[in-house]
Design an enzyme around this catalytic site. Structure first.
Site, mmCIF file in Angstrom:
data_model
loop_
_atom_site.group_PDB
_atom_site.id
_atom_site.type_symbol
_atom_site.label_atom_id
_atom_site.label_comp_id
_atom_site.label_asym_id
_atom_site.label_seq_id
_atom_site.Cartn_x
_atom_site.Cartn_y
_atom_site.Cartn_z
ATOM 1 N N ASP A 96 0.865 -1.183 0.000
ATOM 2 C CA ASP A 96 0.000 0.000 0.000
ATOM 3 C C ASP A 96 0.899 1.230 0.000
ATOM 4 O O ASP A 96 1.488 1.577 1.028
ATOM 5 C CB ASP A 96 -0.914 -0.007 1.232
ATOM 6 C CG ASP A 96 -2.004 -1.070 1.150
ATOM 7 O OD1 ASP A 96 -1.867 -2.006 0.337
ATOM 8 O OD2 ASP A 96 -2.990 -0.963 1.903
ATOM 9 N N LYS A 157 -6.674 2.998 -3.372
ATOM 10 C CA LYS A 157 -7.050 2.984 -1.955
ATOM 11 C C LYS A 157 -7.412 4.392 -1.525
ATOM 12 O O LYS A 157 -6.714 5.355 -1.856
ATOM 13 C CB LYS A 157 -5.887 2.437 -1.121
ATOM 14 C CG LYS A 157 -6.139 2.430 0.382
ATOM 15 C CD LYS A 157 -4.960 1.801 1.119
ATOM 16 C CE LYS A 157 -5.073 1.954 2.623
ATOM 17 N NZ LYS A 157 -3.932 1.355 3.345
ATOM 18 N N LYS A 185 -9.868 -0.182 -2.609
ATOM 19 C CA LYS A 185 -9.745 -0.440 -1.179
ATOM 20 C C LYS A 185 -10.229 0.770 -0.405
ATOM 21 O O LYS A 185 -9.691 1.873 -0.554
ATOM 22 C CB LYS A 185 -8.301 -0.768 -0.799
ATOM 23 C CG LYS A 185 -8.126 -0.998 0.710
ATOM 24 C CD LYS A 185 -6.721 -1.438 1.055
ATOM 25 C CE LYS A 185 -6.519 -1.536 2.563
ATOM 26 N NZ LYS A 185 -5.161 -1.996 2.937
#
Length: 226
Positions: A96, A157, A185
């Site tokens: 991430d 994300k 996400k």
């Protein structure tokens, strides 16, 4: 479960997240045990704990996720790449990565693209780029999404959780932009079972939360009541 909600098992959507500054080896062990027991998608830990998590989850279903350039995204591209490569060497299979918000705001889109594209190419792993949507206009969200889709990320994300969290509107916007070509996400502030369901129904394919086990307990309580 409320009649107006479909029966969805949220556990496979969850990145079981431990990103508090005081995280300890004992907590990492607990998070890994919970991830295996409840069949979460991943455990998400700081890079310093990737090797431990990878050893604990070896041969188990949950994967090991970590954060790169977290939480501000303003380290150099070389630093982010090194951090990502080291994490992969230690056993992480999902990264991430916090985008450089300053570059996007300043119009340095080529630099932003190149940084993330290099991490995708050099690691060969699942990259989720963190947009920090609470700090972006809708136009900037669209621009960032298009840049990083072109760079080869597997997920967009929403947030680090340090500057606000995921919203249903942002997830819907990202779903519209991506046309479900990559994952989304939702992360930050996910503390209720129905809140998690709302994000999934809006288009989230992964949820980042430290409240994972509590969400499942809420679900079980609701089932008993109904």
């Amino acid at each position: 479960m409320a009649a107006d909600y479909p029966d969805i098992d949220i556990a496979p959507f969850i990145d079981h997240t431990l990103l508090i500054p005081t995280a300890s080896e004992e907590q990492v062990e607990k998070w890994c045990e919970e991830a295996d027991r409840f069949r979460f998608a991943t455990v998400c830990v700081y890079p310093a704990y990737v090797k431990q998590a990878a050893e604990l989850l070896h041969g188990r279903k949950p994967k090991v996720c970590t954060v790169i350039g977290f939480p501000a995204g303003a380290t150099t591209s070389a630093t982010k790449l090194y951090e990502a490569q080291e994490a992969v060497e230690n056993g992480a299979t999902e990264l991430d990565v916090v985008m450089n918000l300053g570059w996007l705001k300043a119009g340095k889109t080529e630099e932003a693209y190149r940084e993330i594209a290099e991490i995708c190419e050099e690691t060969g792993q699942t990259v989720k780029v963190i947009l920090e949507t609470t700090l972006l206009t809708d136009a900037e969200k669209r621009q960032a999404a298009e840049i990083f889709m072109d760079a080869g990320v597997a997920f967009l994300k929403t947030s680090t959780g340090w500057n606000g969290g995921a919203t249903v509107d942002d997830v819907r916007l990202l779903k519209e932009i991506t046309r479900e070509s990559i994952g989304i996400k939702a992360s930050g502030g996910i503390r209720t079972f129905y809140g998690a369901l709302d994000l999934i129904l809006a288009g989230a394919t992964r949820l980042g939360t430290s409240s994972s086990v509590d969400l499942l307990r809420q679900r079980d309580t609701l089932d008993r009541r109904e």
